[in-house]
Design a protein around this motif. Structure first.
Motif, PDB file in Angstrom:
ATOM      1  N   UNK A 266      93.986  67.853  74.774  1.00  0.00           N
ATOM      2  CA  UNK A 266      93.978  67.157  73.497  1.00  0.00           C
ATOM      3  C   UNK A 266      93.684  68.034  72.299  1.00  0.00           C
ATOM      4  N   UNK A 267      93.692  69.349  72.478  1.00  0.00           N
ATOM      5  CA  UNK A 267      93.272  70.242  71.393  1.00  0.00           C
ATOM      6  C   UNK A 267      94.215  70.208  70.199  1.00  0.00           C
ATOM      7  N   UNK A 268      95.502  70.047  70.420  1.00  0.00           N
ATOM      8  CA  UNK A 268      96.429  69.977  69.285  1.00  0.00           C
ATOM      9  C   UNK A 268      96.278  68.661  68.536  1.00  0.00           C
ATOM     10  N   UNK A 269      96.061  67.582  69.262  1.00  0.00           N
ATOM     11  CA  UNK A 269      95.858  66.280  68.629  1.00  0.00           C
ATOM     12  C   UNK A 269      94.586  66.308  67.776  1.00  0.00           C
ATOM     13  N   UNK A 270      93.549  66.991  68.291  1.00  0.00           N
ATOM     14  CA  UNK A 270      92.313  67.111  67.517  1.00  0.00           C
ATOM     15  C   UNK A 270      92.549  67.900  66.238  1.00  0.00           C
ATOM     16  N   UNK A 271      93.323  68.971  66.321  1.00  0.00           N
ATOM     17  CA  UNK A 271      93.669  69.735  65.112  1.00  0.00           C
ATOM     18  C   UNK A 271      94.384  68.855  64.108  1.00  0.00           C
ATOM     19  N   UNK A 272      95.266  67.998  64.596  1.00  0.00           N
ATOM     20  CA  UNK A 272      96.004  67.093  63.711  1.00  0.00           C
ATOM     21  C   UNK A 272      95.040  66.152  62.984  1.00  0.00           C
ATOM     22  N   UNK A 273      94.051  65.675  63.722  1.00  0.00           N
ATOM     23  CA  UNK A 273      93.085  64.756  63.109  1.00  0.00           C
ATOM     24  C   UNK A 273      92.224  65.450  62.067  1.00  0.00           C
ATOM     25  N   UNK A 310     104.205  63.295  66.172  1.00  0.00           N
ATOM     26  CA  UNK A 310     103.535  62.271  66.978  1.00  0.00           C
ATOM     27  C   UNK A 310     102.580  62.906  67.989  1.00  0.00           C
ATOM     28  N   UNK A 311     101.556  62.141  68.373  1.00  0.00           N
ATOM     29  CA  UNK A 311     100.609  62.614  69.383  1.00  0.00           C
ATOM     30  C   UNK A 311     101.326  62.917  70.695  1.00  0.00           C
ATOM     31  N   UNK A 312     102.359  62.126  71.013  1.00  0.00           N
ATOM     32  CA  UNK A 312     103.089  62.330  72.259  1.00  0.00           C
ATOM     33  C   UNK A 312     103.754  63.709  72.275  1.00  0.00           C
ATOM     34  N   UNK A 313     104.380  64.089  71.163  1.00  0.00           N
ATOM     35  CA  UNK A 313     105.029  65.401  71.085  1.00  0.00           C
ATOM     36  C   UNK A 313     104.000  66.524  71.127  1.00  0.00           C
ATOM     37  N   UNK A 314     102.848  66.297  70.499  1.00  0.00           N
ATOM     38  CA  UNK A 314     101.805  67.327  70.517  1.00  0.00           C
ATOM     39  C   UNK A 314     101.244  67.517  71.928  1.00  0.00           C
ATOM     40  N   UNK A 315     101.072  66.412  72.652  1.00  0.00           N
ATOM     41  CA  UNK A 315     100.574  66.528  74.027  1.00  0.00           C
ATOM     42  C   UNK A 315     101.609  67.220  74.914  1.00  0.00           C
ATOM     43  N   UNK A 316     102.879  66.951  74.664  1.00  0.00           N
ATOM     44  CA  UNK A 316     103.930  67.640  75.421  1.00  0.00           C
ATOM     45  C   UNK A 316     103.905  69.142  75.119  1.00  0.00           C
ATOM     46  N   UNK A 317     103.628  69.483  73.850  1.00  0.00           N
ATOM     47  CA  UNK A 317     103.532  70.900  73.479  1.00  0.00           C
ATOM     48  C   UNK A 317     102.330  71.554  74.147  1.00  0.00           C
ATOM     49  N   UNK A 318     101.197  70.835  74.197  1.00  0.00           N
ATOM     50  CA  UNK A 318     100.015  71.359  74.894  1.00  0.00           C
ATOM     51  C   UNK A 318     100.353  71.680  76.347  1.00  0.00           C
TER      52      UNK A 318
END
Length: 408
Positions: A266-273, A310-318
């Motif tokens: 979830x590190x990319x999603x956290x950066x987004x937040x 989207x969070x989904x794309x960020x999680x896929x990137x992670x």
């Protein structure tokens, strides 16, 4: 009979790490030993090792850090001649050393010090050294091994193969030991380059443009993994992590690279937040070289601000960054391999003495045997240990005792 014409107790073919260790060990125990090398100087691979400082052993040596068709074969020799034993020899010769990383020991000065140490020990043990001419023929008759070189026949009760494998042919490396082994009916596990850079195909051209960029990664192949530096080259992938995994890799299979081994889920999603107006490439560049971060972001197709993704794309990137698949189309081969995997089959040899089970008096040691260590001094330790084991066994076979000064 003239003493000079009398058979030697042993002829050792190959004045590299294993060959010199075997020769000096047997010589110290009173054996008459002839050491032969087709090159004009001993220890050529030693001299270029470790960037010229010779990574002469590894404190973390253990059998599970070696590849072989028989993973148990190396246990006996490694257990009887340890890194501490060779280190004691280094210190007795007054050679300054340091531990770099991961248990790797290097000379403070030059690899030449290790070659000089071995040559001095050989000379003091009465070993005869012949350089500069290839062996033309080997035969066994009348209970002796006969080696012909430069038109001259030399005979001995025992013959030791220590000529290594074909890795680094510019130093004169060949598959000579395998030819001799086959001549005496021994089987050979298909030799292959090990500790060798990968080459990549056109589909990974983006990464080839990063030549010279290095970063710490965790690389996986099946259940094997290493965490060390990876280096992008104009041909593909190199660096310690890639060299390590190359020894295990099989053609037409992918390797997986974790570019962010310390990142939590979830590190990319956290950066987004926290920073919705930040860019993915900038986030990546906070922990990776800028050129690599840009290339990864481009391949991921994540342009624009984090807040627009989207969070989904960020999680896929992670997930992709943690398991980025590369499909090497090969390696740079024996020319760039640090060692050779495969070699004389261990089932043909005694793990205690290194002698061929079906050919009394014939021994094989070092890199020409199907035992290959990790990067970082492990292959030198195998050379010292297998050479010592064979030298000790030669002495036992001839009824010679152990030399207290060499036992630690």
């Amino acid at each position: 009979m003239d003493a000079a014409a009398q058979p030697y107790d042993a002829i050792v073919l190959g004045a590299g790490a294993a060959g010199m260790m075997c020769a000096l060990t047997a010589g110290q125990r009173g054996l008459r030993v002839l050491l032969i090398d087709h090159g004009d100087a001993p220890g050529r691979k030693i001299l270029i090792s470790g960037g010229g400082r010779c990574n002469f052993t590894n404190l973390h040596t253990a059998p599970d850090r070696y590849l072989s068709a028989n993973p148990h074969f190396a246990k006996s020799a490694l257990g009887r001649y340890s890194p501490q034993d060779f280190l004691a020899l280094v210190e007795r010769h007054g050679i300054a050393w340091h531990e770099k990383t991961l248990g790797q020991l290097f000379c403070d000065g030059s690899a030449r010090q290790i070659v000089d140490l071995l040559m001095r020990e050989c000379a003091e043990a009465g070993v005869t050294l012949l350089l500069g001419h290839p062996v033309a023929a080997i035969a066994q008759r009348d209970g002796l091994f006969h080696v012909t070189r430069n038109g001259i026949d030399q005979a001995a009760r025992a013959l030791v193969l220590a000529t290594g494998g074909p890795a680094i042919p510019k130093l004169g490396a060949t598959g000579f030991a395998y030819d001799v082994a086959r001549q005496f009916g021994l089987s050979v596990v298909q030799p292959r380059p090990a500790l060798v850079p990968f080459t990549l195909g056109a589909e990974d051209a983006l990464f080839q443009s990063l030549s010279g960029v290095a970063t710490e990664v965790e690389v996986h192949w099946q259940k094997t993994r290493f965490r060390e530096a990876a280096l992008f080259t104009h041909k593909g992938l190199s660096g310690p992590a890639m060299l390590q995994i190359s020894s295990y890799w099989q053609h037409r299979t992918p390797i997986a690279v974790d570019f962010v081994p310390d990142a939590a889920p979830g590190w990319l999603v956290e950066h987004k937040q926290r920073q919705p107006r930040g860019a993915v490439r900038r986030v990546l560049a906070s922990g990776l070289p800028a050129r690599l971060a840009e290339a990864l972001a481009e391949r991921l197709g994540l342009d624009g601000e984090l807040g627009t993704i989207t969070d989904k794309r960020l999680r896929a990137a992670e997930a992709q960054l943690a398991r980025w698949l590369f499909q090497p189309n090969g390696t740079e081969g024996f020319a760039k391999a640090e060692v050779t995997a495969g070699g004389i089959a261990t089932r043909e040899l005694s793990s205690r003495t290194m002698m061929a089970n079906r050919v009394p008096g014939l021994y094989a040691i070092g890199e020409c045997v199907d035992v290959t260590g990790w990067l970082g001094g492990y292959n030198f330790q195998w050379a010292w240990a297998s050479g010592w084991a064979a030298g000790q066994a030669l002495a036992e076979a001839h009824g010679a005792g152990s030399s207290p000064q060499t036992m630690t």
